[in-house]
Write an enzyme that holds these catalytic residues in place. Structure first.
Site, PDB file in Angstrom:
ATOM      1  N   TYR A   1      27.258  34.479  48.013  1.00  0.00           N
ATOM      2  CA  TYR A   1      28.662  33.752  48.266  1.00  0.00           C
ATOM      3  C   TYR A   1      28.832  33.110  49.815  1.00  0.00           C
ATOM      4  O   TYR A   1      29.864  33.392  50.135  1.00  0.00           O
ATOM      5  CB  TYR A   1      29.798  34.875  47.968  1.00  0.00           C
ATOM      6  CG  TYR A   1      29.749  35.636  46.604  1.00  0.00           C
ATOM      7  CD1 TYR A   1      29.207  34.948  45.363  1.00  0.00           C
ATOM      8  CD2 TYR A   1      30.713  36.482  46.322  1.00  0.00           C
ATOM      9  CE1 TYR A   1      29.075  35.391  44.278  1.00  0.00           C
ATOM     10  CE2 TYR A   1      30.673  37.426  45.231  1.00  0.00           C
ATOM     11  CZ  TYR A   1      30.047  36.670  44.201  1.00  0.00           C
ATOM     12  OH  TYR A   1      29.861  37.369  42.914  1.00  0.00           O
TER      13      TYR A   1
ATOM     14  N   HIS B   1      22.271  41.408  41.264  1.00  0.00           N
ATOM     15  CA  HIS B   1      23.384  40.400  40.799  1.00  0.00           C
ATOM     16  C   HIS B   1      22.726  39.700  39.546  1.00  0.00           C
ATOM     17  O   HIS B   1      23.525  39.337  38.516  1.00  0.00           O
ATOM     18  CB  HIS B   1      23.200  39.333  41.889  1.00  0.00           C
ATOM     19  CG  HIS B   1      24.491  38.614  41.989  1.00  0.00           C
ATOM     20  ND1 HIS B   1      24.717  37.846  43.108  1.00  0.00           N
ATOM     21  CD2 HIS B   1      25.273  38.297  41.005  1.00  0.00           C
ATOM     22  CE1 HIS B   1      26.138  37.416  42.726  1.00  0.00           C
ATOM     23  NE2 HIS B   1      26.312  37.486  41.528  1.00  0.00           N
TER      24      HIS B   1
ATOM     25  N   GLY C   1      40.633  31.387  36.172  1.00  0.00           N
ATOM     26  CA  GLY C   1      42.082  30.939  36.512  1.00  0.00           C
ATOM     27  C   GLY C   1      42.598  30.404  35.477  1.00  0.00           C
ATOM     28  O   GLY C   1      43.859  29.939  35.143  1.00  0.00           O
TER      29      GLY C   1
HETATM   30  P1  ATR Z   1      36.277  35.021  39.639  1.00  0.00           P
HETATM   31  O1  ATR Z   1      36.202  36.530  39.149  1.00  0.00           O
HETATM   32  O2  ATR Z   1      35.208  34.360  39.138  1.00  0.00           O
HETATM   33  O3  ATR Z   1      37.034  35.082  41.096  1.00  0.00           O
HETATM   34  P2  ATR Z   1      39.199  35.029  38.128  1.00  0.00           P
HETATM   35  O4  ATR Z   1      39.445  36.139  38.764  1.00  0.00           O
HETATM   36  O5  ATR Z   1      38.961  35.050  36.556  1.00  0.00           O
HETATM   37  O6  ATR Z   1      37.435  34.491  38.301  1.00  0.00           O
HETATM   38  O7  ATR Z   1      39.847  33.628  38.517  1.00  0.00           O
HETATM   39  C1  ATR Z   1      39.956  33.350  39.858  1.00  0.00           C
HETATM   40  C2  ATR Z   1      40.719  32.065  39.895  1.00  0.00           C
HETATM   41  O8  ATR Z   1      42.120  32.239  39.533  1.00  0.00           O
HETATM   42  C3  ATR Z   1      40.884  31.327  41.342  1.00  0.00           C
HETATM   43  O9  ATR Z   1      41.006  30.106  41.085  1.00  0.00           O
HETATM   44  C4  ATR Z   1      42.461  31.813  41.549  1.00  0.00           C
HETATM   45  O10 ATR Z   1      42.990  30.649  42.367  1.00  0.00           O
HETATM   46  P3  ATR Z   1      43.583  31.046  43.650  1.00  0.00           P
HETATM   47  O11 ATR Z   1      42.980  31.124  44.863  1.00  0.00           O
HETATM   48  O12 ATR Z   1      44.535  29.864  43.877  1.00  0.00           O
HETATM   49  O13 ATR Z   1      44.835  32.123  43.489  1.00  0.00           O
HETATM   50  C5  ATR Z   1      43.003  32.028  40.103  1.00  0.00           C
HETATM   51  N1  ATR Z   1      43.863  32.877  40.227  1.00  0.00           N
HETATM   52  C6  ATR Z   1      43.989  34.175  40.635  1.00  0.00           C
HETATM   53  N2  ATR Z   1      45.320  34.848  40.356  1.00  0.00           N
HETATM   54  C7  ATR Z   1      45.972  34.004  40.122  1.00  0.00           C
HETATM   55  C8  ATR Z   1      47.391  34.008  39.716  1.00  0.00           C
HETATM   56  N3  ATR Z   1      47.936  34.921  39.633  1.00  0.00           N
HETATM   57  N4  ATR Z   1      47.947  32.738  39.191  1.00  0.00           N
HETATM   58  C9  ATR Z   1      47.377  31.621  39.255  1.00  0.00           C
HETATM   59  N5  ATR Z   1      45.995  31.393  39.329  1.00  0.00           N
HETATM   60  C10 ATR Z   1      45.336  32.634  40.027  1.00  0.00           C
END
Ligand code: ATR
Length: 330
Positions: A55, A125, A209
Site C-alpha cells: 500500500y 497477502h 464504498g
Molecule cells: P476497503 O476495505 O477496500 O477500504 P471498504 O471498506 O469496503 O473498502 O470501502 C472503502 C470506501 O468506502 C472508501 O472509498 C471510503 O471513502 P472515504 O475515504 O471517502 O470515506 C468509503 N467509505 C467508508 N466509510 C464510508 C461512509 N460511512 N460513508 C460513505 N463512504 C464511506
C-alpha cells in the site's frame, strides 16, 4: 463495543483499513489529515489497524501516526505481492513471492516503517503458486518464535490451503473480502476457519464504498490512482455499475427501516454473521469513521437480513479482473 478474538489477542469488531489513505482509491490523502484521522481513530477506541507492504507509504504513515500510541492498538500488515519493473524503472505489473527470503526482507522493512519491534498480525497477502504454503507458513512461524510477530494470517485463500497451512503453524486469521455483495468465503473458507477456531477479517465490507450509497450514476470514482475502474474491477464497469447501484437501493430501504445508514447496515450485516468475524472498513474521513463505528450498535432484524440475502447472487461483475481473480480463493 464487544471484543472479538484474533489468536492471542482481542480487538474491537470494527477496525480501520488504512489502504485508502495511501493507495488505490485516488491520490494519497493529505499527510497531516491522514495522521489526524489515525489519532482520532485511536481516541475513538479503534484498536486494529490494517496495512500492507503493497500500500505505498502506508506502513510508514501508520508508524508515524502511532508513535506514543503503539500500546493501545494492534497492527496488522502483509507481505507477498511485489511490483515488477522494467529496466527503465517503469512498473510493469505485480507478482507474488511467498519465499522465506522475501518474507525476511519484507518483515524487516515493515518493522522499520511501522517503528515497532513486533507486528501483531502478519499475513501472507496472496498465495504464491511457486512456494508451497507450508514453506511460507513454516518461515512465518519462525518469526513468531523470534518475537517479531505475534500471530500469523493468510489472505484470500481457500479452506484447503488454510487447513494445510494451519497444520504447520496455527493461523490466527484469514483476511478476505466479505460483504452483502461478496460472499464467496461462505462456501470456500468459513467452515474451515470455524473448525480451527480462526477468525475471518472481512475487508471491503462496504463494497469499496458502493454499499454506502455515496456513489451514484453521476458520481463515480475515477481519475489518477483509482483502482475502482471497469478494467481492474468489473463491478464498476459501465453497465454493471448501474445495475449494482440498483441493488444498493434495497440496502438503502433496509437502512431507512432499521434506523441507520446504508453503510452501517453493510457493517452490521457482516458482524451479524458470527462472533468470529471482525471487519476493517476503510475511510479517509472522520465523519465516515464515526458513522462506521456506530454500526456496532445497529442490530438488524431477521426480516432485514432476509431482504439482503438475495443481493450477492444478483451482483454483476467479478470482484477483480482476470488477473486478480486468478490470485484469490486458491
Ligand atoms: P476497503 O476495505 O477496500 O477500504 P471498504 O471498506 O469496503 O473498502 O470501502 C472503502 C470506501 O468506502 C472508501 O472509498 C471510503 O471513502 P472515504 O475515504 O471517502 O470515506 C468509503 N467509505 C467508508 N466509510 C464510508 C461512509 N460511512 N460513508 C460513505 N463512504 C464511506
Amino acid at each position: 463495543m464487544d471484543r472479538r478474538t484474533i489468536g492471542p489477542f482481542q480487538v474491537n469488531p470494527i477496525g480501520l483499513g488504512c489502504m485508502g489513505l495511501s493507495a488505490f482509491y485516488g491520490p494519497p490523502a493529505d499527510h497531516a489529515q491522514a495522521i489526524r484521522l489515525i489519532h482520532e481513530a485511536v481516541d475513538l477506541g479503534v484498536d486494529h489497524f490494517d496495512t500492507a507492504e503493497l500500500y505505498g507509504r502506508n506502513e510508514a504513515l501508520l508508524g508515524e501516526a502511532l508513535q506514543g500510541r503503539r500500546d493501545k492498538v494492534r497492527i496488522a500488515t502483509k507481505f507477498g505481492p511485489k511490483y515488477t519493473f522494467d529496466d527503465k524503472g517503469n512498473r510493469t505489473g505485480a507478482s507474488v513471492d511467498g519465499s522465506p527470503a522475501n518474507m525476511r526482507r519484507a518483515v524487516e522493512n515493515s518493522l522499520r516503517f511501522l517503528r515497532t519491534d513486533v507486528i501483531d498480525l502478519y499475513y501472507l497477502h496472496r498465495l504464491d503458486p511457486g512456494t508451497p504454503v507450508e514453506e511460507t507458513v513454516g518461515a512465518m512461524g519462525e518469526l513468531v518464535a523470534e518475537g517479531k510477530v505475534r500471530a500469523i494470517g493468510l489472505s484470500e485463500v481457500s479452506g484447503a490451503t488454510f487447513a494445510k497451512a494451519n497444520a504447520v503453524h496455527p493461523v490466527a486469521a484469514v483476511q478476505s473480502e466479505y460483504s452483502i455483495f461478496s460472499r464467496d468465503v461462505e462456501t470456500v473458507l468459513l467452515d474451515h476457519l470455524r473448525t480451527a477456531g480462526a477468525t475471518l477479517v472481512a475487508y471491503s465490507p462496504l463494497g469499496r464504498g458502493m454499499l454506502t450509497g455515496a456513489f451514484t450514476r453521476d458520481q463515480k470514482p475515477g481519475g489518477q490512482g483509482e483502482f475502482r475502474s471497469g478494467e481492474m474491477q468489473p463491478r464498476w464497469a459501465e453497465g454493471a455499475y448501474e445495475a449494482n447501484l440498483a441493488l444498493v437501493d434495497e440496502i438503502k430501504a433496509v437502512a431507512k427501516e432499521a434506523g441507520g445508514t446504508p453503510g452501517q447496515v453493510a457493517l452490521a450485516w457482516v458482524l451479524s454473521r458470527g462472533g468470529d468475524i471482525v471487519t476493517i472498513p476503510g475511510t479517509t474521513k472522520l465523519a465516515n469513521l464515526k458513522s462506521n463505528l456506530g454500526a456496532s450498535k445497529l442490530v438488524l432484524a431477521e426480516e432485514h437480513i432476509r431482504r439482503l440475502e438475495p443481493l450477492a447472487d444478483q451482483v454483476r461483475g467479478d470482484r477483480y479482473n482476470a488477473t486478480g481473480m486468478a490470485a484469490i480463493n486458491r
